[in-house]
Structure formats: structure tokens, C-alpha cells
Design a protein around this motif. Structure first.
Motif, PDB file in Angstrom:
ATOM      1  N   ASP A  89     -40.004  58.997 -60.194  1.00  0.00           N
ATOM      2  CA  ASP A  89     -41.221  59.752 -59.944  1.00  0.00           C
ATOM      3  C   ASP A  89     -41.110  60.459 -58.594  1.00  0.00           C
ATOM      4  O   ASP A  89     -40.805  59.839 -57.574  1.00  0.00           O
ATOM      5  CB  ASP A  89     -42.422  58.793 -59.941  1.00  0.00           C
ATOM      6  N   ALA A  90     -41.400  61.747 -58.589  1.00  0.00           N
ATOM      7  CA  ALA A  90     -41.250  62.536 -57.364  1.00  0.00           C
ATOM      8  C   ALA A  90     -42.171  62.069 -56.248  1.00  0.00           C
ATOM      9  O   ALA A  90     -41.937  62.350 -55.073  1.00  0.00           O
ATOM     10  CB  ALA A  90     -41.514  64.013 -57.664  1.00  0.00           C
ATOM     11  N   ARG A  91     -43.224  61.372 -56.612  1.00  0.00           N
ATOM     12  CA  ARG A  91     -44.163  60.892 -55.602  1.00  0.00           C
ATOM     13  C   ARG A  91     -43.627  59.662 -54.873  1.00  0.00           C
ATOM     14  O   ARG A  91     -44.220  59.200 -53.906  1.00  0.00           O
ATOM     15  CB  ARG A  91     -45.513  60.566 -56.247  1.00  0.00           C
ATOM     16  N   GLY A  92     -42.512  59.141 -55.348  1.00  0.00           N
ATOM     17  CA  GLY A  92     -41.934  57.970 -54.697  1.00  0.00           C
ATOM     18  C   GLY A  92     -42.529  56.673 -55.205  1.00  0.00           C
ATOM     19  O   GLY A  92     -43.410  56.657 -56.067  1.00  0.00           O
ATOM     20  N   LEU A  93     -42.051  55.579 -54.672  1.00  0.00           N
ATOM     21  CA  LEU A  93     -42.489  54.256 -55.094  1.00  0.00           C
ATOM     22  C   LEU A  93     -43.574  53.715 -54.174  1.00  0.00           C
ATOM     23  O   LEU A  93     -43.571  53.975 -52.972  1.00  0.00           O
ATOM     24  CB  LEU A  93     -41.303  53.281 -55.091  1.00  0.00           C
ATOM     25  N   TYR A  94     -44.474  52.950 -54.779  1.00  0.00           N
ATOM     26  CA  TYR A  94     -45.477  52.252 -53.974  1.00  0.00           C
ATOM     27  C   TYR A  94     -44.858  50.990 -53.397  1.00  0.00           C
ATOM     28  O   TYR A  94     -44.088  50.298 -54.059  1.00  0.00           O
ATOM     29  CB  TYR A  94     -46.689  51.884 -54.832  1.00  0.00           C
ATOM     30  N   ARG A 149     -44.225  37.102 -51.104  1.00  0.00           N
ATOM     31  CA  ARG A 149     -42.927  37.474 -51.670  1.00  0.00           C
ATOM     32  C   ARG A 149     -43.046  37.708 -53.175  1.00  0.00           C
ATOM     33  O   ARG A 149     -42.448  38.641 -53.718  1.00  0.00           O
ATOM     34  CB  ARG A 149     -41.900  36.373 -51.390  1.00  0.00           C
ATOM     35  N   VAL A 150     -43.823  36.855 -53.861  1.00  0.00           N
ATOM     36  CA  VAL A 150     -44.031  37.039 -55.299  1.00  0.00           C
ATOM     37  C   VAL A 150     -44.740  38.365 -55.566  1.00  0.00           C
ATOM     38  O   VAL A 150     -44.365  39.127 -56.470  1.00  0.00           O
ATOM     39  CB  VAL A 150     -44.838  35.865 -55.889  1.00  0.00           C
ATOM     40  N   LEU A 151     -45.769  38.670 -54.778  1.00  0.00           N
ATOM     41  CA  LEU A 151     -46.475  39.942 -54.939  1.00  0.00           C
ATOM     42  C   LEU A 151     -45.534  41.127 -54.737  1.00  0.00           C
ATOM     43  O   LEU A 151     -45.586  42.115 -55.478  1.00  0.00           O
ATOM     44  CB  LEU A 151     -47.637  40.012 -53.948  1.00  0.00           C
ATOM     45  N   GLU A 152     -44.661  41.029 -53.749  1.00  0.00           N
ATOM     46  CA  GLU A 152     -43.708  42.112 -53.491  1.00  0.00           C
ATOM     47  C   GLU A 152     -42.725  42.267 -54.645  1.00  0.00           C
ATOM     48  O   GLU A 152     -42.374  43.391 -55.031  1.00  0.00           O
ATOM     49  CB  GLU A 152     -42.956  41.840 -52.184  1.00  0.00           C
ATOM     50  N   PHE A 168     -42.363  46.517 -61.301  1.00  0.00           N
ATOM     51  CA  PHE A 168     -43.139  47.408 -62.157  1.00  0.00           C
ATOM     52  C   PHE A 168     -43.291  48.819 -61.608  1.00  0.00           C
ATOM     53  O   PHE A 168     -43.730  49.715 -62.330  1.00  0.00           O
ATOM     54  CB  PHE A 168     -44.501  46.777 -62.457  1.00  0.00           C
ATOM     55  N   GLU A 169     -42.893  49.031 -60.345  1.00  0.00           N
ATOM     56  CA  GLU A 169     -42.885  50.388 -59.831  1.00  0.00           C
ATOM     57  C   GLU A 169     -41.754  51.209 -60.453  1.00  0.00           C
ATOM     58  O   GLU A 169     -41.789  52.422 -60.461  1.00  0.00           O
ATOM     59  CB  GLU A 169     -42.746  50.384 -58.309  1.00  0.00           C
ATOM     60  N   GLY A 170     -40.728  50.553 -60.966  1.00  0.00           N
ATOM     61  CA  GLY A 170     -39.657  51.270 -61.635  1.00  0.00           C
ATOM     62  C   GLY A 170     -38.525  51.663 -60.705  1.00  0.00           C
ATOM     63  O   GLY A 170     -38.334  51.091 -59.639  1.00  0.00           O
ATOM     64  N   ASP A 171     -37.790  52.705 -61.133  1.00  0.00           N
ATOM     65  CA  ASP A 171     -36.551  53.060 -60.434  1.00  0.00           C
ATOM     66  C   ASP A 171     -36.699  54.202 -59.444  1.00  0.00           C
ATOM     67  O   ASP A 171     -35.716  54.667 -58.870  1.00  0.00           O
ATOM     68  CB  ASP A 171     -35.455  53.407 -61.455  1.00  0.00           C
ATOM     69  N   GLY A 172     -37.898  54.706 -59.258  1.00  0.00           N
ATOM     70  CA  GLY A 172     -38.102  55.733 -58.244  1.00  0.00           C
ATOM     71  C   GLY A 172     -37.881  57.148 -58.702  1.00  0.00           C
ATOM     72  O   GLY A 172     -37.791  58.063 -57.887  1.00  0.00           O
TER      73      GLY A 172
END
Length: 210
Positions: free
Chosen positions: A133-138, A118-121, A127-131
Motif C-alpha cells: 500500500d502506497a500509504r505505508g504500514l501502520y 509485544r503481542v499487540l505489535e 495484519f498490516e501486510g507486506d507494505g
């Protein structure tokens, strides 16, 4: 870290803010072979409203640090920078360094594999941000074999500090006029000084607030 009453930061909300804005910390432990240090990202525990933090280390850093067995010192470093005495006016003075920092100490609790995941998620989500980026979120793969490898390779921890030293040295011992001169001087030096300028402005505004 030597404390000075003029610069002490004791407000829990302000220390939480410092941790949130500066998640990349230094973990220090005393071992039989001497001091050891590692660097990892941490977050505030979202189930608590105190200074409890959560994070993870890669193996074998858990063994090197003695995680869960001995006291751990977590060093949180906020904005900092050189202050020239030119900004003080025509008075005898020496250069100094302004900074915001906190030391959190205690014996961490090791997390279960589910808590660690859960911490890793949460780290990834933050840090992936708000999305935009057109490539989407990891996102962490929802794959049993992948999760098992994560669990074997990382150790999560929760630290509720038993000792806290936090310091905000931002020219509070100078007059308001000199502080404004320092802020202007830092701003003129370029955008890389913006974080320190923001902290000095925050401290200056708090100083005059009734």
C-alpha cells in the motif's frame, strides 16, 4: 465437540496451521451467571513449537471471562460449508456440513504489560501486510502516553491448552471418486468456496500419499 476417529485431527503441525490461518476465535468461559463468550484474534506463541497461543482482550472482558482464574475454551473455526447429497450419486443419503475446527481448553496465564505490548505489535505487523500500500504500514506509536493507555485498556494472555479436540470432517468416509465429485461441485459454486475446496484437496492428497 463430539469426536469421531475417522475425522480426528491429531497432528500438532496441522492444528498449528489451522490456528495460523484462522486467527479470529471465540473465547468461552463458564461464570456464576452462566456462559459468556467473546471474539478476538490470537496467534501462536512464537517462542514455542506446541499449541500455545497468545492474545489480548479489552477491559472489562478480562473480568467477564475470569481470565487467568478459570478454564477458558478457545474455539478455532476453519473453512466449512454445506455438502449436498446430489454429489454422492444415486444412493440414499442426507445433506451434511463439512468443516475444520479445534477446541483448546486451559487456564490462561496473564501477560506482563511488556509482553502484552509485544503481542499487540506482532498482531499489527501480521495484519498490516507486506507494505505494498502506497500509504505505508501502520505501526503502534512509540509514545509513552499512548502505550500507557494501551496497557490500561487491554489484558494480554498466554494459553497452553491442557485439553485439545480437533476435527477435520472433509468426507473422508466417502470413496475417492465421490470426494473428487464433491471438490468439483464446491469449486463450481464460486470463489467463496475456495478455502473449503483447498482443505478437501489437502485431505484427499494426504489420504493417497504413501
Amino acid at each position: 465437540m463430539r469426536q469421531n476417529p475417522s475425522f480426528a485431527m491429531t497432528d500438532v503441525g496441522e492444528i498449528r496451521r489451522l490456528i495460523h490461518l484462522n486467527p479470529w476465535v471465540t473465547l468461552v468461559s463458564q461464570t456464576d451467571d452462566g456462559l459468556v463468550a467473546s471474539h478476538y484474534a490470537v496467534m501462536l506463541d512464537d517462542t514455542r513449537d506446541d499449541l500455545t497461543i497468545v492474545g489480548h482482550v479489552g477491559k472489562p472482558d478480562d473480568a467477564i471471562l475470569g481470565l487467568g482464574e478459570r478454564e477458558l475454551l478457545v474455539v478455532v473455526q476453519g473453512p466449512h460449508g454445506y455438502i449436498t447429497p446430489r454429489w454422492y450419486g444415486d444412493v440414499p443419503a442426507v445433506p451434511t456440513w463439512n468443516f475444520v475446527s479445534a477446541h483448546l481448553s486451559g487456564i490462561p496465564e496473564l501477560l506482563s504489560p511488556d509482553e502484552n505490548l509485544r503481542v499487540l505489535e506482532r498482531l499489527v505487523d501480521r495484519f498490516e501486510g507486506d507494505g505494498d500500500d502506497a500509504r505505508g504500514l501502520y505501526r503502534l506509536p512509540n509514545d509513552e502516553a499512548f502505550i500507557e493507555r494501551l496497557e490500561r485498556g487491554t489484558v494480554g494472555f498466554r494459553l497452553t491448552p491442557t485439553r485439545v479436540t480437533a476435527k477435520r470432517k472433509l468426507s473422508q468416509n466417502k470413496t475417492a471418486e465421490v470426494v473428487e465429485t464433491i471438490i468439483a461441485g464446491l469449486a463450481d459454486e464460486g470463489p467463496e468456496r475456495a478455502p473449503l475446496v483447498a482443505e478437501m484437496r489437502r485431505a484427499a492428497d494426504a489420504r493417497v500419499r504413501p
